[in-house]
Design an enzyme around this catalytic site. Structure first.
Site, mmCIF file in Angstrom:
data_model
loop_
_atom_site.group_PDB
_atom_site.id
_atom_site.type_symbol
_atom_site.label_atom_id
_atom_site.label_comp_id
_atom_site.label_asym_id
_atom_site.label_seq_id
_atom_site.Cartn_x
_atom_site.Cartn_y
_atom_site.Cartn_z
ATOM 1 N N CYS A 47 -25.093 16.990 1.164
ATOM 2 C CA CYS A 47 -25.408 15.897 2.103
ATOM 3 C C CYS A 47 -24.227 15.535 2.994
ATOM 4 C CB CYS A 47 -25.884 14.674 1.332
ATOM 5 S SG CYS A 47 -27.355 15.025 0.388
ATOM 6 N N HIS A 91 -25.346 8.630 5.921
ATOM 7 C CA HIS A 91 -26.278 9.571 5.297
ATOM 8 C C HIS A 91 -27.452 8.783 4.728
ATOM 9 C CE1 HIS A 91 -28.062 12.621 2.905
ATOM 10 N NE2 HIS A 91 -27.671 12.099 1.747
ATOM 11 N N ASN A 124 -34.711 11.910 2.826
ATOM 12 C CA ASN A 124 -33.370 12.495 2.785
ATOM 13 C C ASN A 124 -33.465 13.961 3.228
ATOM 14 O OD1 ASN A 124 -30.886 13.558 2.109
ATOM 15 N ND2 ASN A 124 -30.798 12.634 0.077
HETATM 16 O O1 UT7 Z 1 -28.286 12.588 -1.007
HETATM 17 C C1 UT7 Z 1 -27.681 13.108 -2.157
HETATM 18 C C2 UT7 Z 1 -27.218 12.041 -3.040
HETATM 19 N N1 UT7 Z 1 -28.338 11.453 -3.710
HETATM 20 C C3 UT7 Z 1 -28.408 10.140 -3.814
HETATM 21 O O2 UT7 Z 1 -27.591 9.443 -3.288
HETATM 22 C C4 UT7 Z 1 -29.523 9.571 -4.667
HETATM 23 C C5 UT7 Z 1 -28.960 8.575 -5.644
HETATM 24 N N2 UT7 Z 1 -29.935 8.037 -6.589
HETATM 25 C C6 UT7 Z 1 -30.942 7.237 -6.186
HETATM 26 O O3 UT7 Z 1 -31.158 6.998 -5.019
HETATM 27 C C7 UT7 Z 1 -31.764 6.559 -7.269
HETATM 28 O O4 UT7 Z 1 -31.155 6.772 -8.523
HETATM 29 C C8 UT7 Z 1 -33.251 7.035 -7.333
HETATM 30 C C9 UT7 Z 1 -33.995 6.556 -6.107
HETATM 31 C C10 UT7 Z 1 -33.305 8.558 -7.445
HETATM 32 C C11 UT7 Z 1 -33.942 6.421 -8.561
HETATM 33 O O5 UT7 Z 1 -33.857 5.007 -8.500
HETATM 34 P P1 UT7 Z 1 -33.319 4.181 -9.760
HETATM 35 O O6 UT7 Z 1 -33.375 2.766 -9.374
HETATM 36 O O7 UT7 Z 1 -31.976 4.761 -10.146
HETATM 37 O O8 UT7 Z 1 -34.425 4.481 -10.829
HETATM 38 P P2 UT7 Z 1 -34.250 5.076 -12.293
HETATM 39 O O9 UT7 Z 1 -34.002 6.556 -12.228
HETATM 40 O O10 UT7 Z 1 -33.301 4.241 -13.073
HETATM 41 O O11 UT7 Z 1 -35.695 4.835 -12.860
HETATM 42 C C12 UT7 Z 1 -36.205 3.526 -13.102
HETATM 43 C C13 UT7 Z 1 -37.604 3.622 -13.673
HETATM 44 C C14 UT7 Z 1 -37.693 4.599 -14.848
HETATM 45 O O12 UT7 Z 1 -38.665 4.075 -15.724
HETATM 46 P P3 UT7 Z 1 -38.241 3.269 -17.050
HETATM 47 O O13 UT7 Z 1 -37.393 4.200 -17.832
HETATM 48 O O14 UT7 Z 1 -37.509 2.054 -16.551
HETATM 49 O O15 UT7 Z 1 -39.563 2.949 -17.680
HETATM 50 C C15 UT7 Z 1 -38.184 5.860 -14.240
HETATM 51 O O16 UT7 Z 1 -38.873 6.680 -15.151
HETATM 52 O O17 UT7 Z 1 -38.484 4.161 -12.674
HETATM 53 C C16 UT7 Z 1 -39.121 5.336 -13.170
HETATM 54 N N3 UT7 Z 1 -39.297 6.276 -12.052
HETATM 55 C C17 UT7 Z 1 -40.347 6.199 -11.224
HETATM 56 N N4 UT7 Z 1 -41.397 5.390 -11.147
HETATM 57 C C18 UT7 Z 1 -42.282 5.576 -10.169
HETATM 58 C C19 UT7 Z 1 -38.489 7.277 -11.669
HETATM 59 N N5 UT7 Z 1 -38.997 7.897 -10.596
HETATM 60 C C20 UT7 Z 1 -40.151 7.236 -10.285
HETATM 61 C C21 UT7 Z 1 -41.109 7.391 -9.280
HETATM 62 N N6 UT7 Z 1 -42.153 6.559 -9.243
HETATM 63 N N7 UT7 Z 1 -41.004 8.359 -8.331
#
Ligand code: UT7
Length: 330
Positions: free
Chosen positions: A117, A257, A287
């Site tokens: 990225c 980004h 992204n």
């Molecule tokens: O460009 C390259 C660099 N990449 C980045 O900068 C991305 C960095 N990371 C992120 O943007 C975030 O971590 C994400 C958007 C990928 C995820 O958001 P988050 O707030 O970190 O969510 P999480 O992974 O902690 O998940 C929270 C909850 C989980 O459920 P429980 O365990 O709390 O019950 C996940 O299983 O949300 C669940 N979850 C979803 N729910 C609905 C994960 N993905 C999804 C989804 N839809 N697509």
């Protein structure tokens, strides 16, 4: 020693495929919903390159052709093409080579640059050094990714995030003090476990097993990447501003980004910038990896004024991150 001239972006082109994949489409494919995606990432839809036989080079060519049209640029006058991508058409030859052939840049050499990225910033900084050296006069820097080619559309952790697109700039010398002023770039390979593709490289060549294990798709452990991204992008932007005694008032635009709206907001806050000064188009493109920053410049080109101070900032797989200060040149 300061160079006698700077490197300036003198034109921008962009391309996003017409086919849209909306949050509502994704609701039918994986266990997710529009509200979750929007509130956690800021994304509503992304573009997907659906046409069979089309690859990253084809999107890059469309973006560069816009520059050729706008600037009435003779492709034979292009010295160099640097293509930032993690989704090259093939492992070799380089996508830059294929692009050069397709646009008729017969006098240009080209190469691909892999910094995920942050690829566009790394490529722009490389082009800047080439221009400042006096060796080259016209360099195309293109950030392009066909992320749909490496995304597992059964993995809700990644398939909601990424889209396809290309953004290109022409970089030329200028003597008016405008253009690229400085860059700070960083890499940390210990971040590799959190964001990578497991197979298909020399470590784990493609085999029946790697395909069945879905190891050719992008893997991301979102939370650690999020934490590093918030800190990395904000820290490096602040470091660049402090180095040059810039305050939020001096900055016309932050060009971040587009990985996650929350990461963008944290960076803008740290820099003391209000939301009106931040380019955000993640809602419609998602992204697009190396293409996000030039696609912002493309969308905002008509609003930019000569002399505007822009901070371009990125964080991505590798880890790689960085910030570039530009005085807009036209
Ligand atoms: O460009 C390259 C660099 N990449 C980045 O900068 C991305 C960095 N990371 C992120 O943007 C975030 O971590 C994400 C958007 C990928 C995820 O958001 P988050 O707030 O970190 O969510 P999480 O992974 O902690 O998940 C929270 C909850 C989980 O459920 P429980 O365990 O709390 O019950 C996940 O299983 O949300 C669940 N979850 C979803 N729910 C609905 C994960 N993905 C999804 C989804 N839809 N697509």
């Amino acid at each position: 020693m300061k160079p006698t001239f700077n490197a300036a972006i003198t034109a921008v082109g962009g391309y996003v495929p017409a086919t849209k994949l909306t949050n509502f489409d994704l609701e039918k494919m994986v266990d997710t919903n529009d509200e979750w995606i929007k509130s956690r990432t800021g994304i509503s839809e992304r573009s997907i390159l659906k046409e069979p036989g089309k690859a990253s080079s084809d999107m890059a060519v469309k973006a560069i052709e816009e520059i050729i049209r706008k600037k009435k640029l003779d492709p034979l006058s292009i010295d160099c093409i640097i293509c930032a991508t993690v989704t090259p058409d093939m492992i070799f030859p380089s996508t830059a080579n294929l692009i050069g052939d397709k646009i008729g840049a017969k006098n240009a050499f080209g190469f691909d640059l892999g910094a995920a990225c942050s690829g566009f910033l790394f490529a722009l900084t490389t082009a800047t050094a080439f221009i400042e050296s006096g060796r080259y006069k016209k360099i195309i820097v293109v950030g392009v990714d066909k992320m749909s080619s490496i995304i597992d559309y059964t993995d809700r952790a990644t398939c909601i995030l990424f889209g396809d697109g290309a953004g290109a700039v022409l970089v030329e010398p200028t003597t008016d003090g405008l253009g690229v002023q400085d860059s700070i770039l960083k890499s940390d390979g210990s971040g590799a476990p959190y964001l990578h593709i497991k197979a298909g490289g020399s470590l784990k060549p493609a085999s029946m097993e790697t395909v069945l294990a879905k190891e050719h798709y992008a893997f991301q452990d979102g939370q650690p990447v999020f934490k590093f991204a918030v800190k990395g992008m904000a820290d490096v932007s602040a470091e660049l501003m402090e180095k040059h005694h810039l305050t939020g008032d001096d900055i016309a635009w932050l060009v971040p980004h587009q990985a996650n709206l929350r990461i963008i907001d944290a960076t803008a806050n740290r820099m003391g910038l209000s939301k009106e000064k931040v380019m955000i188009n993640i809602e419609k493109y998602g992204n697009t990896t190396a293409a996000t920053i030039p696609l912002c410049l493309w969308d905002w080109e008509s609003k930019l004024k000569k002399g505007d101070n822009l901070i371009l900032a990125a964080f991505g797989g590798g880890f790689t991150w960085g910030a570039t200060w530009i005085k807009w040149a036209y």
